[in-house]
Every structure is written in C-alpha cells, then in structure tokens.
Design a protein around this motif. Structure first.
Motif, PDB file in Angstrom:
ATOM      1  N   SER A  11       0.843  -1.193   0.000  1.00  0.00           N
ATOM      2  CA  SER A  11       0.000   0.000   0.000  1.00  0.00           C
ATOM      3  C   SER A  11       0.878   1.243   0.000  1.00  0.00           C
ATOM      4  O   SER A  11       1.985   1.244   0.527  1.00  0.00           O
ATOM      5  N   ARG A  12       0.391   2.300  -0.570  1.00  0.00           N
ATOM      6  CA  ARG A  12       1.143   3.547  -0.617  1.00  0.00           C
ATOM      7  C   ARG A  12       1.205   4.206   0.757  1.00  0.00           C
ATOM      8  O   ARG A  12       2.072   5.007   1.028  1.00  0.00           O
ATOM      9  N   ILE A  13       0.285   3.839   1.617  1.00  0.00           N
ATOM     10  CA  ILE A  13       0.249   4.432   2.953  1.00  0.00           C
ATOM     11  C   ILE A  13       1.513   4.062   3.726  1.00  0.00           C
ATOM     12  O   ILE A  13       2.090   4.881   4.418  1.00  0.00           O
ATOM     13  N   THR A  14       1.982   2.834   3.587  1.00  0.00           N
ATOM     14  CA  THR A  14       3.170   2.412   4.340  1.00  0.00           C
ATOM     15  C   THR A  14       4.449   2.930   3.725  1.00  0.00           C
ATOM     16  O   THR A  14       5.451   3.052   4.410  1.00  0.00           O
ATOM     17  N   THR A  15       4.472   3.262   2.432  1.00  0.00           N
ATOM     18  CA  THR A  15       5.715   3.722   1.817  1.00  0.00           C
ATOM     19  C   THR A  15       5.937   5.216   1.994  1.00  0.00           C
ATOM     20  O   THR A  15       7.069   5.663   2.017  1.00  0.00           O
ATOM     21  N   ARG A  16       4.907   5.991   2.146  1.00  0.00           N
ATOM     22  CA  ARG A  16       5.081   7.436   2.289  1.00  0.00           C
ATOM     23  C   ARG A  16       5.840   7.829   3.549  1.00  0.00           C
ATOM     24  O   ARG A  16       6.754   8.652   3.466  1.00  0.00           O
ATOM     25  N   PRO A  17       5.531   7.269   4.704  1.00  0.00           N
ATOM     26  CA  PRO A  17       6.336   7.636   5.882  1.00  0.00           C
ATOM     27  C   PRO A  17       7.804   7.219   5.735  1.00  0.00           C
ATOM     28  O   PRO A  17       8.693   7.917   6.210  1.00  0.00           O
ATOM     29  N   ALA A  18       8.053   6.105   5.059  1.00  0.00           N
ATOM     30  CA  ALA A  18       9.436   5.664   4.877  1.00  0.00           C
ATOM     31  C   ALA A  18      10.192   6.653   3.993  1.00  0.00           C
ATOM     32  O   ALA A  18      11.351   6.980   4.265  1.00  0.00           O
ATOM     33  N   VAL A  19       9.560   7.140   2.949  1.00  0.00           N
ATOM     34  CA  VAL A  19      10.195   8.121   2.067  1.00  0.00           C
ATOM     35  C   VAL A  19      10.419   9.427   2.824  1.00  0.00           C
ATOM     36  O   VAL A  19      11.487  10.043   2.727  1.00  0.00           O
ATOM     37  N   ALA A  20       9.439   9.849   3.595  1.00  0.00           N
ATOM     38  CA  ALA A  20       9.581  11.082   4.373  1.00  0.00           C
ATOM     39  C   ALA A  20      10.703  10.949   5.397  1.00  0.00           C
ATOM     40  O   ALA A  20      11.467  11.901   5.608  1.00  0.00           O
ATOM     41  N   THR A  21      10.836   9.780   5.988  1.00  0.00           N
ATOM     42  CA  THR A  21      11.913   9.550   6.952  1.00  0.00           C
ATOM     43  C   THR A  21      13.266   9.601   6.264  1.00  0.00           C
ATOM     44  O   THR A  21      14.210  10.191   6.796  1.00  0.00           O
ATOM     45  N   ARG A  22      13.368   9.004   5.090  1.00  0.00           N
ATOM     46  CA  ARG A  22      14.637   9.047   4.351  1.00  0.00           C
ATOM     47  C   ARG A  22      15.014  10.466   3.966  1.00  0.00           C
ATOM     48  O   ARG A  22      16.177  10.863   4.068  1.00  0.00           O
TER      49      ARG A  22
END
Length: 95
Positions: A11-22
C-alpha cells in the motif's frame, strides 16, 4: 504464486512515511556534515601544539580533506582513535 502476489502489492500508505523519513534523514545528515565541515576548517586555524593536544597533526587535516558533502570529522575521529590505540599498545609493551 499467491505469496508472490501478496509481496508485490504494497500500500502507498506504508511507503510514504518511509520516504519522508529518508528525506528527513538526508537533510539532517547534510546539515550535520555542513556544521562539521565548518568545525574542520576551524581546526586548520589551530597551531600545531593545539592540534597535538587533541591527538591530531597538520598532516591529518590534509588526509581527512574529503569531497564536499561528506563529513571530514568521521575520518579525523578514526585517525585520532587509531593513533591513541597505537600509543596505548606501545605503552603496554614498554611497561
């Protein structure tokens, strides 16, 4: 086959926080490298005696001069730690 299909559907919901964290980590690392590079330039203004007090030499500053965007203090820390370990090893052999 079902396992493979499940693994590819994220899901895109789980990848967005990871990208923001990076992105946040990259910005924080760049800022830290910039601050440490300014401190590195101040080390160049110190006298040889002052550098010796913190376990460095003028040649160490030339060795640790890395490309812009990288943190030179990481290299200086490794040099000073290796030198301190070597001196301690020599002192143990003499004693």
């Amino acid at each position: 086959m079902a396992t493979f299909e499940f693994a590819t559907e994220t899901s895109r919901i789980t990848t967005r926080p990871a990208v923001a964290t990076r992105v946040a980590n990259a910005v924080a690392n760049a800022y830290r490298a910039w601050i440490n590079r300014r401190a590195f330039y101040r080390l160049g203004e110190m006298s040889d005696a002052e550098l010796a007090d913190i376990g460095l030499t003028r040649a160490d500053l030339h060795v640790a001069n890395v490309p812009f965007g990288r943190d030179p203090t990481v290299r200086l820390r490794a040099i000073a730690t290796d030198r301190a370990d070597t001196i301690e090893d020599l002192a143990r052999k003499v004693a």
